[in-house]
Design an enzyme around this catalytic site. Sequence first.
Site, PDB file in Angstrom:
ATOM      1  N   ASN A 101      -7.373   1.557  10.136  1.00 52.53           N
ATOM      2  CA  ASN A 101      -5.989   1.635  10.790  1.00 52.53           C
ATOM      3  C   ASN A 101      -6.235   1.906  12.207  1.00 52.53           C
ATOM      4  OD1 ASN A 101      -5.503   2.370   8.239  1.00 52.53           O
ATOM      5  ND2 ASN A 101      -4.922   4.348   8.392  1.00 52.53           N
ATOM      6  N   GLU A 156      -3.542  -0.312   8.425  1.00 51.41           N
ATOM      7  CA  GLU A 156      -2.285  -0.036   9.183  1.00 51.41           C
ATOM      8  C   GLU A 156      -2.293  -0.592  10.590  1.00 51.41           C
ATOM      9  OE1 GLU A 156      -1.326   4.206   9.335  1.00 51.41           O
ATOM     10  OE2 GLU A 156      -1.851   4.583   7.499  1.00 51.41           O
ATOM     11  N   TYR A 200      -3.813   1.363  16.117  1.00 52.04           N
ATOM     12  CA  TYR A 200      -2.868   1.332  16.991  1.00 52.04           C
ATOM     13  C   TYR A 200      -2.957   0.893  18.238  1.00 52.04           C
ATOM     14  CZ  TYR A 200      -0.425   3.078  12.618  1.00 52.04           C
ATOM     15  OH  TYR A 200       0.082   3.341  11.350  1.00 52.04           O
ATOM     16  N   ARG A 238       0.890  -1.231   0.117  1.00 52.16           N
ATOM     17  CA  ARG A 238      -0.056  -0.048  -0.040  1.00 52.16           C
ATOM     18  C   ARG A 238       0.972   1.291   0.081  1.00 52.16           C
ATOM     19  NH1 ARG A 238      -2.648   2.915   4.821  1.00 52.16           N
ATOM     20  NH2 ARG A 238      -3.645   4.335   3.711  1.00 52.16           N
ATOM     21  N   GLU A 252      -7.218   8.580   6.786  1.00 50.05           N
ATOM     22  CA  GLU A 252      -7.610   8.966   8.075  1.00 50.05           C
ATOM     23  C   GLU A 252      -8.114  10.352   7.888  1.00 50.05           C
ATOM     24  OE1 GLU A 252      -3.988   8.404  10.581  1.00 50.05           O
ATOM     25  OE2 GLU A 252      -4.394   6.452  10.399  1.00 50.05           O
ATOM     26  N   HIS A 277      -2.825  10.930   1.032  1.00 59.41           N
ATOM     27  CA  HIS A 277      -2.323  10.620   2.489  1.00 59.41           C
ATOM     28  C   HIS A 277      -1.602  11.865   2.956  1.00 59.41           C
ATOM     29  CE1 HIS A 277      -0.843   7.196   4.922  1.00 59.41           C
ATOM     30  NE2 HIS A 277      -0.539   8.241   5.665  1.00 59.41           N
TER      31      HIS A 277
HETATM   32  C1  PNW Z   1      -1.006   7.070  10.924  1.00 55.01           C
HETATM   33  N1  PNW Z   1      -4.221   7.726  16.654  1.00 55.01           N
HETATM   34  O1  PNW Z   1      -1.484   8.259  11.687  1.00 55.01           O
HETATM   35  C2  PNW Z   1      -0.588   7.532   9.607  1.00 55.01           C
HETATM   36  O2  PNW Z   1      -1.712   7.089   8.506  1.00 55.01           O
HETATM   37  C3  PNW Z   1       0.528   7.134   9.014  1.00 55.01           C
HETATM   38  O3  PNW Z   1       1.152   8.197   8.332  1.00 55.01           O
HETATM   39  C4  PNW Z   1       1.606   7.335  10.403  1.00 55.01           C
HETATM   40  O4  PNW Z   1       2.951   7.123   9.957  1.00 55.01           O
HETATM   41  C5  PNW Z   1       1.103   6.354  11.387  1.00 55.01           C
HETATM   42  O5  PNW Z   1      -0.040   6.394  11.815  1.00 55.01           O
HETATM   43  C6  PNW Z   1       2.047   6.087  12.569  1.00 55.01           C
HETATM   44  O6  PNW Z   1       1.949   7.197  13.389  1.00 55.01           O
HETATM   45  C7  PNW Z   1      -2.153   7.981  13.047  1.00 55.01           C
HETATM   46  O7  PNW Z   1      -4.436   8.742  17.321  1.00 55.01           O
HETATM   47  C8  PNW Z   1      -2.255   8.995  13.816  1.00 55.01           C
HETATM   48  O8  PNW Z   1      -4.629   6.583  16.935  1.00 55.01           O
HETATM   49  C9  PNW Z   1      -2.906   8.955  14.738  1.00 55.01           C
HETATM   50  C10 PNW Z   1      -3.595   7.886  15.367  1.00 55.01           C
HETATM   51  C11 PNW Z   1      -3.288   6.478  14.574  1.00 55.01           C
HETATM   52  C12 PNW Z   1      -2.786   6.764  13.449  1.00 55.01           C
END
Ligand code: PNW
Length: 475
Positions: A313, A384, A315, A84, A174, A129
Amino acid sequence: VFVTWCEAASKFPAGFQFGSATSSYQVEGAWNASDKSPSIWDVFVHEHPSAIADHSNGDVACDSYHLWKKDIALARSLGLNFYRFSIAWPRLLPEGFSNNVSKDGTTYYNNLINGLLSVGIEPVVTLYHWDLPQNLQDLGGWTNIEIVNWFQEYARVAFTLFGDRVKTWVTINEPTSFCNVGYGTGILAPGVVSPGIGEYLCAKNALLSHAKAYRLYEKEFRDKYKGQVGLTNQFVWYEAKNPGQEQNAQLARDLGELYTFPIFSNIGGWPPNIEFIIAKNSRAENYSSSRLPALTEEEINLVKGSADFFGVNYYTSRLVEEACHHEQILVWPLFGSRELGLVFSYDSTWLPRYDWIASYPPGIRRLMKSLTERYGNIEIKIFENGFGMSDPSLNDTRRVQYIRDHLEQVFLSITEDGVNVTAYTAWALIDNFEWNSGYKSRFGIVHVDYNDPKLKRTPRASAYYYADVIKKREV
Ligand code: PNW
Protein backbone atom coordinates in the site's frame (compact mmCIF):
# COMPACT_ATOMS: atom_id res chain seq x y z
CA VAL A 1 4.58 -5.06 -37.47
CA PHE A 2 6.29 -2.07 -35.89
CA VAL A 3 2.94 -0.41 -35.11
CA THR A 4 1.67 -3.56 -33.45
CA TRP A 5 4.83 -3.84 -31.37
CA CYS A 6 4.55 -0.20 -30.29
CA GLU A 7 0.96 -0.70 -29.27
CA ALA A 8 1.78 -3.84 -27.32
CA ALA A 9 4.72 -2.05 -25.68
CA SER A 10 2.46 0.64 -24.24
CA LYS A 11 -0.01 -1.83 -22.73
CA PHE A 12 0.07 -3.37 -19.29
CA PRO A 13 0.94 -7.08 -19.60
CA ALA A 14 -1.94 -9.52 -20.10
CA GLY A 15 -1.93 -10.88 -16.54
CA PHE A 16 -1.90 -7.44 -14.88
CA GLN A 17 -5.07 -6.74 -12.89
CA PHE A 18 -6.80 -3.48 -12.01
CA GLY A 19 -9.03 -3.18 -8.98
CA SER A 20 -10.38 -0.94 -6.28
CA ALA A 21 -10.85 -1.42 -2.55
CA THR A 22 -12.71 -0.65 0.66
CA SER A 23 -12.72 -2.11 4.18
CA SER A 24 -15.53 -3.39 6.37
CA TYR A 25 -15.59 -0.78 9.14
CA GLN A 26 -15.13 2.07 6.68
CA VAL A 27 -18.15 1.20 4.49
CA GLU A 28 -20.47 -1.44 5.95
CA GLY A 29 -22.33 0.41 8.70
CA ALA A 30 -24.91 -1.88 10.36
CA TRP A 31 -22.61 -1.89 13.36
CA ASN A 32 -25.07 -3.78 15.57
CA ALA A 33 -27.19 -5.60 12.97
CA SER A 34 -28.30 -9.12 13.80
CA ASP A 35 -25.81 -10.94 16.05
CA LYS A 36 -22.76 -8.78 15.18
CA SER A 37 -20.78 -7.84 18.27
CA PRO A 38 -18.93 -4.52 18.68
CA SER A 39 -15.46 -4.17 17.22
CA ILE A 40 -12.71 -2.07 18.78
CA TRP A 41 -13.71 0.68 16.34
CA ASP A 42 -17.35 0.65 17.46
CA VAL A 43 -16.24 1.03 21.07
CA PHE A 44 -13.47 3.56 20.33
CA VAL A 45 -15.68 5.97 18.37
CA HIS A 46 -18.58 5.67 20.80
CA GLU A 47 -16.38 6.27 23.84
CA HIS A 48 -14.10 8.91 22.29
CA PRO A 49 -16.08 10.88 19.69
CA SER A 50 -13.53 13.68 19.94
CA ALA A 51 -10.84 11.35 18.56
CA ILE A 52 -12.60 11.75 15.20
CA ALA A 53 -12.31 15.10 13.40
CA ASP A 54 -16.05 15.52 12.76
CA HIS A 55 -17.08 13.45 15.82
CA SER A 56 -18.63 10.96 13.43
CA ASN A 57 -18.50 7.16 13.46
CA GLY A 58 -19.03 4.15 11.23
CA ASP A 59 -22.44 3.19 12.63
CA VAL A 60 -24.00 3.73 9.20
CA ALA A 61 -21.03 4.73 7.00
CA CYS A 62 -21.95 3.92 3.36
CA ASP A 63 -24.42 1.27 4.53
CA SER A 64 -22.75 -1.24 2.23
CA TYR A 65 -24.20 -3.94 4.48
CA HIS A 66 -27.50 -3.17 2.77
CA LEU A 67 -26.33 -1.44 -0.42
CA TRP A 68 -23.78 -4.04 -1.58
CA LYS A 69 -25.64 -4.50 -4.87
CA LYS A 70 -25.00 -0.83 -5.66
CA ASP A 71 -21.30 -1.26 -4.90
CA ILE A 72 -21.08 -4.27 -7.21
CA ALA A 73 -22.91 -2.38 -9.97
CA LEU A 74 -20.38 0.43 -9.63
CA ALA A 75 -17.43 -1.94 -9.69
CA ARG A 76 -18.91 -3.49 -12.80
CA SER A 77 -19.55 -0.17 -14.54
CA LEU A 78 -15.86 0.71 -14.06
CA GLY A 79 -14.78 -2.62 -15.51
CA LEU A 80 -12.78 -3.59 -12.41
CA ASN A 81 -10.91 -6.89 -12.64
CA PHE A 82 -11.11 -7.31 -8.87
CA TYR A 83 -12.69 -5.71 -5.82
CA ARG A 84 -10.78 -5.82 -2.54
CA PHE A 85 -12.94 -5.74 0.61
CA SER A 86 -12.52 -7.03 4.14
CA ILE A 87 -14.50 -9.30 6.40
CA ALA A 88 -15.55 -7.83 9.74
CA TRP A 89 -14.31 -10.44 12.21
CA PRO A 90 -17.09 -9.67 14.79
CA ARG A 91 -19.73 -9.93 12.04
CA LEU A 92 -18.63 -13.45 11.07
CA LEU A 93 -17.67 -14.62 14.57
CA PRO A 94 -19.72 -12.63 17.10
CA GLU A 95 -17.74 -14.03 20.01
CA GLY A 96 -14.45 -13.63 18.20
CA PHE A 97 -13.92 -17.37 18.53
CA SER A 98 -14.80 -20.02 15.98
CA ASN A 99 -17.32 -21.76 18.23
CA ASN A 100 -20.15 -19.57 16.93
CA VAL A 101 -20.35 -18.60 13.26
CA SER A 102 -22.99 -16.00 12.42
CA LYS A 103 -25.55 -17.15 9.88
CA ASP A 104 -26.31 -13.57 8.80
CA GLY A 105 -22.64 -12.68 8.62
CA THR A 106 -22.03 -15.70 6.40
CA THR A 107 -24.97 -14.77 4.17
CA TYR A 108 -23.75 -11.19 3.77
CA TYR A 109 -20.27 -12.18 2.60
CA ASN A 110 -21.66 -14.99 0.41
CA ASN A 111 -23.93 -12.47 -1.29
CA LEU A 112 -21.07 -10.07 -1.88
CA ILE A 113 -18.72 -12.77 -3.20
CA ASN A 114 -21.32 -14.40 -5.41
CA GLY A 115 -22.56 -11.05 -6.69
CA LEU A 116 -19.06 -10.04 -7.74
CA LEU A 117 -18.34 -13.37 -9.40
CA SER A 118 -21.64 -13.26 -11.29
CA VAL A 119 -20.45 -10.11 -13.07
CA GLY A 120 -16.92 -11.37 -13.63
CA ILE A 121 -15.15 -9.47 -10.83
CA GLU A 122 -12.68 -11.34 -8.66
CA PRO A 123 -13.26 -10.94 -4.91
CA VAL A 124 -9.98 -10.19 -3.10
CA VAL A 125 -10.64 -10.67 0.60
CA THR A 126 -8.79 -9.18 3.56
CA LEU A 127 -9.31 -11.02 6.84
CA TYR A 128 -8.24 -8.18 9.10
CA HIS A 129 -8.61 -4.50 8.29
CA TRP A 130 -8.55 -3.17 11.85
CA ASP A 131 -11.96 -4.14 13.28
CA LEU A 132 -11.03 -6.60 16.02
CA PRO A 133 -13.87 -8.04 18.15
CA GLN A 134 -13.90 -5.93 21.34
CA ASN A 135 -14.12 -9.01 23.55
CA LEU A 136 -10.74 -10.15 22.18
CA GLN A 137 -9.35 -6.69 22.93
CA ASP A 138 -10.62 -7.11 26.48
CA LEU A 139 -8.16 -10.02 26.65
CA GLY A 140 -5.32 -7.87 25.32
CA GLY A 141 -6.07 -8.02 21.60
CA TRP A 142 -2.94 -7.94 19.45
CA THR A 143 -0.69 -7.79 22.52
CA ASN A 144 -1.83 -11.25 23.73
CA ILE A 145 0.14 -14.09 22.10
CA GLU A 146 -3.08 -16.17 22.13
CA ILE A 147 -4.33 -14.05 19.23
CA VAL A 148 -2.16 -16.16 16.98
CA ASN A 149 -4.53 -19.09 17.61
CA TRP A 150 -7.67 -16.96 17.60
CA PHE A 151 -6.68 -15.55 14.23
CA GLN A 152 -5.79 -18.93 12.79
CA GLU A 153 -9.22 -20.30 13.76
CA TYR A 154 -10.93 -17.24 12.29
CA ALA A 155 -8.96 -17.78 9.07
CA ARG A 156 -10.00 -21.44 9.05
CA VAL A 157 -13.68 -20.46 9.18
CA ALA A 158 -13.24 -17.95 6.33
CA PHE A 159 -11.21 -20.36 4.16
CA THR A 160 -13.77 -23.12 4.77
CA LEU A 161 -16.81 -20.97 4.02
CA PHE A 162 -15.50 -18.94 1.09
CA GLY A 163 -12.31 -20.61 -0.17
CA ASP A 164 -14.05 -22.39 -3.02
CA ARG A 165 -14.68 -18.96 -4.61
CA VAL A 166 -12.08 -16.62 -3.08
CA LYS A 167 -8.64 -17.19 -4.62
CA THR A 168 -6.75 -14.19 -3.30
CA TRP A 169 -6.56 -13.76 0.47
CA VAL A 170 -4.92 -10.91 2.33
CA THR A 171 -4.42 -11.98 5.94
CA ILE A 172 -3.70 -8.62 7.56
CA ASN A 173 -3.87 -5.04 6.34
CA GLU A 174 -1.05 -2.73 7.37
CA PRO A 175 0.35 -4.05 10.63
CA THR A 176 2.60 -0.98 10.62
CA SER A 177 -0.46 1.24 10.92
CA PHE A 178 -2.55 -0.56 13.52
CA CYS A 179 0.37 -1.71 15.67
CA ASN A 180 2.17 1.62 15.80
CA VAL A 181 -0.88 3.82 15.90
CA GLY A 182 -3.33 1.50 17.72
CA TYR A 183 -0.92 0.12 20.36
CA GLY A 184 1.84 2.76 20.26
CA THR A 185 0.61 6.33 19.98
CA GLY A 186 -2.98 5.26 20.69
CA ILE A 187 -4.50 7.45 18.00
CA LEU A 188 -6.28 4.59 16.23
CA ALA A 189 -8.47 2.02 18.00
CA PRO A 190 -8.09 0.44 20.49
CA GLY A 191 -6.25 3.57 21.66
CA VAL A 192 -3.58 1.81 23.70
CA VAL A 193 -0.74 4.25 24.43
CA SER A 194 2.38 2.12 24.69
CA PRO A 195 5.05 3.39 22.33
CA GLY A 196 8.02 1.10 21.98
CA ILE A 197 6.36 -1.72 23.95
CA GLY A 198 2.75 -2.46 22.95
CA GLU A 199 3.47 -1.69 19.33
CA TYR A 200 6.21 -4.35 19.19
CA LEU A 201 4.14 -7.00 21.00
CA CYS A 202 1.51 -6.31 18.35
CA ALA A 203 4.14 -6.51 15.60
CA LYS A 204 5.33 -9.95 16.67
CA ASN A 205 1.81 -11.31 17.19
CA ALA A 206 0.53 -9.90 13.89
CA LEU A 207 3.45 -11.43 12.02
CA LEU A 208 2.93 -14.84 13.66
CA SER A 209 -0.85 -14.65 13.13
CA HIS A 210 -0.31 -14.00 9.45
CA ALA A 211 2.14 -16.90 9.19
CA LYS A 212 -0.16 -19.33 11.04
CA ALA A 213 -3.02 -18.48 8.68
CA TYR A 214 -0.69 -18.96 5.73
CA ARG A 215 0.53 -22.35 6.97
CA LEU A 216 -3.04 -23.44 7.58
CA TYR A 217 -4.01 -22.59 4.01
CA GLU A 218 -0.90 -24.30 2.69
CA LYS A 219 -1.64 -27.50 4.60
CA GLU A 220 -5.39 -27.84 4.38
CA PHE A 221 -6.75 -25.71 1.55
CA ARG A 222 -4.17 -25.11 -1.18
CA ASP A 223 -4.53 -28.47 -2.99
CA LYS A 224 -8.28 -28.11 -3.14
CA TYR A 225 -8.64 -24.42 -3.87
CA LYS A 226 -5.37 -23.33 -5.48
CA GLY A 227 -5.52 -19.78 -4.15
CA GLN A 228 -2.86 -17.29 -3.05
CA VAL A 229 -2.34 -15.93 0.46
CA GLY A 230 -0.28 -12.89 1.42
CA LEU A 231 -0.13 -9.87 3.69
CA THR A 232 -0.34 -6.22 2.73
CA ASN A 233 1.56 -3.45 4.43
CA GLN A 234 1.82 0.27 3.98
CA PHE A 235 5.06 1.73 2.74
CA VAL A 236 6.47 5.20 2.81
CA TRP A 237 9.43 5.53 0.44
CA TYR A 238 12.37 7.19 2.24
CA GLU A 239 15.11 9.19 0.58
CA ALA A 240 18.03 11.06 2.08
CA LYS A 241 17.30 14.78 2.52
CA ASN A 242 20.95 15.69 2.11
CA PRO A 243 23.76 14.03 0.18
CA GLY A 244 25.79 11.61 2.27
CA GLN A 245 22.76 10.62 4.40
CA GLU A 246 21.95 7.50 2.40
CA GLN A 247 22.53 5.17 5.37
CA ASN A 248 19.86 7.02 7.36
CA ALA A 249 17.35 6.64 4.54
CA GLN A 250 18.21 2.95 4.40
CA LEU A 251 17.69 2.64 8.15
CA ALA A 252 14.21 4.15 7.82
CA ARG A 253 13.47 1.67 5.00
CA ASP A 254 14.74 -1.20 7.17
CA LEU A 255 12.29 -0.28 9.92
CA GLY A 256 9.62 -0.06 7.21
CA GLU A 257 10.51 -3.65 6.29
CA LEU A 258 9.77 -5.02 9.77
CA TYR A 259 7.16 -7.29 8.18
CA THR A 260 8.98 -7.85 4.88
CA PHE A 261 12.38 -9.07 6.00
CA PRO A 262 11.04 -11.89 8.24
CA ILE A 263 8.90 -13.23 5.37
CA PHE A 264 11.09 -12.72 2.31
CA SER A 265 14.75 -12.61 3.34
CA ASN A 266 16.82 -15.79 3.19
CA ILE A 267 17.83 -15.63 6.83
CA GLY A 268 14.40 -14.62 8.21
CA GLY A 269 13.79 -12.96 11.57
CA TRP A 270 13.68 -9.25 12.33
CA PRO A 271 15.86 -6.96 10.18
CA PRO A 272 19.20 -7.45 12.02
CA ASN A 273 20.17 -3.77 12.30
CA ILE A 274 16.72 -2.82 13.60
CA GLU A 275 16.83 -5.65 16.13
CA PHE A 276 20.29 -4.44 17.20
CA ILE A 277 19.27 -0.78 17.56
CA ILE A 278 16.12 -1.53 19.59
CA ALA A 279 18.08 -3.88 21.87
CA LYS A 280 20.72 -1.20 22.36
CA ASN A 281 18.13 1.49 23.08
CA SER A 282 16.36 -0.84 25.51
CA ARG A 283 19.61 -1.51 27.42
CA ALA A 284 20.35 2.20 27.61
CA GLU A 285 16.86 2.69 29.08
CA ASN A 286 17.54 0.03 31.74
CA TYR A 287 15.23 -2.68 30.40
CA SER A 288 16.41 -6.19 31.15
CA SER A 289 15.61 -7.34 27.61
CA SER A 290 14.82 -5.77 24.26
CA ARG A 291 11.48 -4.03 23.89
CA LEU A 292 11.24 -5.80 20.51
CA PRO A 293 10.33 -9.36 21.53
CA ALA A 294 12.73 -11.95 20.16
CA LEU A 295 11.64 -14.54 17.61
CA THR A 296 12.57 -18.16 18.37
CA GLU A 297 14.16 -20.37 15.72
CA GLU A 298 10.81 -22.09 15.31
CA GLU A 299 8.99 -18.77 14.87
CA ILE A 300 11.56 -17.54 12.37
CA ASN A 301 10.99 -20.66 10.26
CA LEU A 302 7.22 -20.43 10.57
CA VAL A 303 7.28 -16.91 9.15
CA LYS A 304 10.02 -17.31 6.55
CA GLY A 305 8.47 -17.81 3.11
CA SER A 306 4.91 -17.42 4.40
CA ALA A 307 3.51 -15.44 1.47
CA ASP A 308 2.62 -16.14 -2.16
CA PHE A 309 2.73 -12.43 -2.97
CA PHE A 310 3.53 -9.21 -1.18
CA GLY A 311 0.85 -6.55 -0.89
CA VAL A 312 2.11 -2.98 -1.03
CA ASN A 313 0.00 0.00 0.00
CA TYR A 314 1.77 3.15 -1.14
CA TYR A 315 0.63 6.77 -0.83
CA THR A 316 3.59 9.03 -0.17
CA SER A 317 7.33 9.48 0.41
CA ARG A 318 9.51 11.28 2.93
CA LEU A 319 12.98 12.85 3.13
CA VAL A 320 15.12 11.67 6.01
CA GLU A 321 17.59 13.52 8.23
CA GLU A 322 19.04 13.09 11.69
CA ALA A 323 17.07 14.54 14.61
CA CYS A 324 18.92 17.12 16.72
CA HIS A 325 16.89 16.38 19.84
CA HIS A 326 16.45 12.66 20.34
CA GLU A 327 13.90 13.17 23.07
CA GLN A 328 11.48 14.75 20.58
CA ILE A 329 8.40 12.56 20.19
CA LEU A 330 8.39 11.71 16.53
CA VAL A 331 5.68 9.64 15.04
CA TRP A 332 6.64 6.79 12.76
CA PRO A 333 6.22 6.37 9.80
CA LEU A 334 5.39 9.87 8.57
CA PHE A 335 7.14 12.29 10.92
CA GLY A 336 10.16 10.47 12.23
CA SER A 337 11.42 7.72 14.48
CA ARG A 338 12.59 8.23 18.02
CA GLU A 339 14.05 4.74 17.93
CA LEU A 340 16.29 5.66 15.00
CA GLY A 341 16.81 9.33 15.89
CA LEU A 342 15.50 10.46 12.52
CA VAL A 343 13.06 13.14 11.39
CA PHE A 344 11.11 13.10 8.14
CA SER A 345 9.87 15.84 5.85
CA TYR A 346 8.64 16.21 2.29
CA ASP A 347 9.50 18.47 -0.60
CA SER A 348 7.18 21.38 -1.38
CA THR A 349 7.29 20.42 -5.07
CA TRP A 350 5.60 17.07 -4.34
CA LEU A 351 2.15 17.93 -5.67
CA PRO A 352 -0.74 17.48 -5.47
CA ARG A 353 -0.73 17.38 -1.67
CA TYR A 354 -3.47 16.48 0.75
CA ASP A 355 -2.93 16.28 4.50
CA TRP A 356 -0.13 13.68 4.96
CA ILE A 357 -0.08 12.71 1.30
CA ALA A 358 2.52 14.57 -0.78
CA SER A 359 2.44 13.07 -4.24
CA TYR A 360 5.82 11.63 -5.20
CA PRO A 361 5.17 9.12 -7.99
CA PRO A 362 8.82 8.02 -8.43
CA GLY A 363 8.58 6.71 -4.86
CA ILE A 364 6.33 3.82 -5.83
CA ARG A 365 8.76 2.75 -8.56
CA ARG A 366 11.87 3.09 -6.39
CA LEU A 367 10.16 1.22 -3.56
CA MET A 368 9.28 -1.76 -5.74
CA LYS A 369 12.73 -1.78 -7.34
CA SER A 370 14.37 -1.73 -3.93
CA LEU A 371 12.14 -4.56 -2.61
CA THR A 372 12.94 -6.61 -5.71
CA GLU A 373 16.69 -6.01 -5.34
CA ARG A 374 16.60 -6.97 -1.67
CA TYR A 375 14.22 -9.93 -1.75
CA GLY A 376 14.36 -11.28 -5.29
CA ASN A 377 11.69 -11.40 -7.93
CA ILE A 378 8.76 -11.55 -5.49
CA GLU A 379 5.25 -11.00 -6.82
CA ILE A 380 4.05 -7.58 -5.71
CA LYS A 381 0.42 -6.55 -5.71
CA ILE A 382 -0.29 -2.88 -5.10
CA PHE A 383 -3.31 -3.20 -2.86
CA GLU A 384 -3.78 0.49 -2.12
CA ASN A 385 -2.84 3.77 -3.76
CA GLY A 386 -5.00 6.84 -3.66
CA PHE A 387 -5.54 10.48 -2.90
CA GLY A 388 -7.75 12.19 -0.34
CA MET A 389 -9.62 15.45 -0.77
CA SER A 390 -11.79 17.55 1.49
CA ASP A 391 -13.52 18.97 -1.58
CA PRO A 392 -16.43 16.62 -2.34
CA SER A 393 -16.69 17.74 -5.98
CA LEU A 394 -17.10 15.26 -8.84
CA ASN A 395 -14.44 17.04 -10.84
CA ASP A 396 -11.48 15.66 -8.89
CA THR A 397 -8.69 16.76 -11.22
CA ARG A 398 -5.98 16.35 -8.60
CA ARG A 399 -7.00 12.75 -7.93
CA VAL A 400 -6.94 12.02 -11.67
CA GLN A 401 -3.43 13.46 -11.83
CA TYR A 402 -2.30 11.47 -8.79
CA ILE A 403 -3.61 8.16 -10.15
CA ARG A 404 -2.26 8.78 -13.65
CA ASP A 405 1.21 9.76 -12.37
CA HIS A 406 1.42 6.66 -10.17
CA LEU A 407 0.15 4.29 -12.87
CA GLU A 408 2.83 5.64 -15.22
CA GLN A 409 5.48 4.72 -12.66
CA VAL A 410 3.98 1.27 -12.14
CA PHE A 411 4.15 0.75 -15.89
CA LEU A 412 7.82 1.74 -15.90
CA SER A 413 8.48 -0.65 -13.00
CA ILE A 414 7.31 -3.46 -15.25
CA THR A 415 8.88 -2.41 -18.53
CA GLU A 416 12.11 -0.76 -17.36
CA ASP A 417 12.90 -2.40 -14.02
CA GLY A 418 11.49 -5.87 -14.65
CA VAL A 419 9.61 -5.76 -11.35
CA ASN A 420 7.04 -8.56 -10.96
CA VAL A 421 4.08 -6.33 -10.06
CA THR A 422 0.77 -7.91 -11.05
CA ALA A 423 -1.97 -5.70 -9.61
CA TYR A 424 -2.92 -2.07 -8.98
CA THR A 425 -5.68 -1.00 -6.60
CA ALA A 426 -7.26 2.43 -6.41
CA TRP A 427 -8.15 3.26 -2.80
CA ALA A 428 -11.06 3.72 -2.49
CA LEU A 429 -14.01 2.62 -4.61
CA ILE A 430 -16.34 4.93 -2.67
CA ASP A 431 -15.97 7.75 -0.13
CA ASN A 432 -16.01 6.23 3.34
CA PHE A 433 -15.24 6.66 7.04
CA GLU A 434 -11.59 7.75 6.97
CA TRP A 435 -10.68 6.76 10.54
CA ASN A 436 -9.65 9.81 12.62
CA SER A 437 -10.61 12.16 9.78
CA GLY A 438 -14.19 10.87 9.73
CA TYR A 439 -16.16 11.78 6.60
CA LYS A 440 -14.29 15.04 5.95
CA SER A 441 -11.56 13.20 4.07
CA ARG A 442 -12.84 11.73 0.87
CA PHE A 443 -10.79 9.04 -0.85
CA GLY A 444 -13.46 7.66 -3.21
CA ILE A 445 -13.17 7.63 -6.98
CA VAL A 446 -16.95 7.50 -6.47
CA HIS A 447 -18.70 10.22 -4.45
CA VAL A 448 -21.11 9.30 -1.65
CA ASP A 449 -23.83 11.80 -0.75
CA TYR A 450 -24.03 11.51 3.04
CA ASN A 451 -27.00 13.91 3.12
CA ASP A 452 -29.06 11.58 0.99
CA PRO A 453 -30.82 8.93 3.08
CA LYS A 454 -30.13 6.54 0.19
CA LEU A 455 -26.42 7.42 0.30
CA LYS A 456 -26.35 7.89 -3.45
CA ARG A 457 -23.08 6.94 -5.15
CA THR A 458 -21.89 9.03 -8.13
CA PRO A 459 -18.71 8.32 -10.09
CA ARG A 460 -16.18 11.14 -10.16
CA ALA A 461 -13.92 12.17 -13.05
CA SER A 462 -11.25 9.88 -11.56
CA ALA A 463 -13.61 6.90 -11.84
CA TYR A 464 -14.20 7.62 -15.53
CA TYR A 465 -10.49 8.11 -16.05
CA TYR A 466 -9.66 4.83 -14.28
CA ALA A 467 -12.37 2.93 -16.20
CA ASP A 468 -10.78 4.15 -19.43
CA VAL A 469 -7.31 2.99 -18.33
CA ILE A 470 -8.73 -0.44 -17.49
CA LYS A 471 -10.50 -0.68 -20.82
CA LYS A 472 -7.46 0.35 -22.88
CA ARG A 473 -5.01 -1.30 -20.47
CA GLU A 474 -2.67 1.67 -20.86
CA VAL A 475 -1.98 4.98 -19.17
C1 PNW B 1 -4.52 3.14 4.74
N1 PNW B 1 1.09 6.06 5.78
O1 PNW B 1 -3.86 3.62 5.87
C2 PNW B 1 -5.64 2.22 5.20
O2 PNW B 1 -5.38 0.87 4.85
C3 PNW B 1 -6.99 2.62 4.72
O3 PNW B 1 -7.97 2.01 5.52
C4 PNW B 1 -7.12 4.12 4.70
O4 PNW B 1 -8.42 4.56 4.43
C5 PNW B 1 -6.15 4.64 3.65
O5 PNW B 1 -4.84 4.24 3.95
C6 PNW B 1 -6.16 6.15 3.48
O6 PNW B 1 -5.68 6.78 4.62
C7 PNW B 1 -2.64 4.24 5.78
O7 PNW B 1 1.53 6.55 6.82
C8 PNW B 1 -2.15 4.88 6.91
O8 PNW B 1 1.74 6.14 4.71
C9 PNW B 1 -0.93 5.46 6.92
C10 PNW B 1 -0.15 5.45 5.77
C11 PNW B 1 -0.61 4.82 4.64
C12 PNW B 1 -1.84 4.22 4.66
